[in-house]
Scaffold this motif. Structure first.
Motif: not given
Length: 350
Positions: A121-146
């Motif tokens: 559970v702790r391993r998945v929680r760590t992966q989920v938190s980092l994946v969400m930060r990555i998704v947020t960063a990617v979406v922000a970069v794509v939105a800024a580029a658009a």
């Protein structure tokens, strides 16, 4: 007057239609949540309400503002269209982040409910938190580029920017070498299962629990409520202790310095009595042995076990406290002391 009335109709109709569609979507999500209480997905999707309403309103206004023949709007039609396009892109990015967060959190909640292994559970929680930060960063970069691409000047210089991207990339890579190292270290920690949120670790002599992991930093909460923030590259380049790795069960030791005349068998029996009365002891094992001697004392080592580091600390403190109190009350001669009297003569000596 007709143009002003048309402007009010367009704006008012868009607002009313957005409110009606938002209310309908919220009603459907509430009913779905009531029918399927086993999953938190529908209740989490309700948090997307504001972003959905803003996205609908921006889309409606962007598609209908050309129908308004109000003179100030006609004169600034390009600027208004650009502002509405920026608003639409921002609302879409906000909605994507909220929707992805709801889906990911729902999946994690269902996994945590159906999994009994806390380490997984702790391993998945760590992966989920980092994946969400990555998704947020990617979406922000794509939105800024658009958003930037909506300005003609940026489209015109696109060719020159791409031509110089190689040189800029090399310069940026050299300048941000440590940042990129921490970034890749964050990926390695998230998917290499080296350390997880909730793990008990010892770093630089400090004992604590991993509280948060980002793409570049890792926060450890110590036993006295301090926060140690460290770059994630530390955990990929230096050794550290992870007491939660491979299971939370632990074995600890308690050392006692006693006089040479200490009754070791009685101390061993008392240790078992103390452990039987200690709720933090998990019953897996215990032992007491003389591990060393000095000119004035003997060293007794008690071995105890517990289900996690917190309980192990409690067991060690309990054993140390009660054994010392018992020796002071029942066998004070067994406590270490400094001899000041003359030594006893050997047999045959005067």
């Amino acid at each position: 007057m007709n143009s002003v009335l048309r402007l009010l109709v367009v704006i008012g109709g868009s607002v009313l239609l957005t409110a009606a569609l938002g209310w309908l979507a919220d009603l459907l999500l509430r009913r779905a949540d009531a029918r399927h209480p086993e999953t938190p997905l529908w209740s989490l999707l309700r948090r997307c309400g504001r972003s959905v309403r803003l996205l609908l309103l921006a889309a409606l206004l962007r598609g209908t503002y050309l129908q308004v023949e109000w003179r100030p709007l006609v004169e600034h039609r390009v600027a208004v269209g650009r502002v509405l396009s920026l608003l639409l892109i921002g609302a879409a990015a906000w909605f994507v982040v909220h929707f992805t967060s709801a889906v990911v959190e729902s999946s994690y909640a269902r996994y945590a409910t159906g999994t009994r292994d806390p380490s997984r559970v702790r391993r998945v929680r760590t992966q989920v938190s980092l994946v969400m930060r990555i998704v947020t960063a990617v979406v922000a970069v794509v939105a800024a580029a658009a958003m930037l691409l909506t300005f003609p000047d940026f489209r015109a210089v696109g060719t020159s920017v791409l031509a110089s991207a190689g040189i800029i990339g090399i310069v940026a890579g050299v300048a941000a070498q440590s940042t990129l190292g921490n970034l890749f270290a964050g990926f390695q920690i998230a998917f290499g299962d080296m350390v997880r949120i909730g793990d008990t670790v010892v770093v630089d002599g400090e004992w604590g629990v991993v509280e948060d992991i980002t793409l570049t930093l890792l926060a450890v909460r110590t036993w006295d409520e301090r926060r140690i923030t460290m770059p994630v590259s530390y955990f990929t380049g230096k050794p550290f202790e992870n007491w939660s790795r491979g299971g939370a069960q632990m074995t600890g030791t308690v050392f006692l310095h006693c006089d040479h005349s200490a009754p070791v068998p009685l101390i061993r029996e008392r240790l078992r009595e103390v452990l039987d009365g200690c709720e933090a002891w998990d019953g897996r094992g215990w032992d007491l042995a003389v591990t060393d001697t000095t000119p004035t004392t003997v060293v007794l080592r008690a071995i105890v076990t517990a289900k996690d580091p917190d309980d192990l600390w409690t067991v060690r403190c309990t054993v140390r406290e009660q054994l010392v109190a018992w020796l002071a009350e029942k066998h004070p001669y067994a406590l270490p002391r400094v001899a000041t009297s003359p030594a006893a003569p050997a047999p045959g000596d005067r």
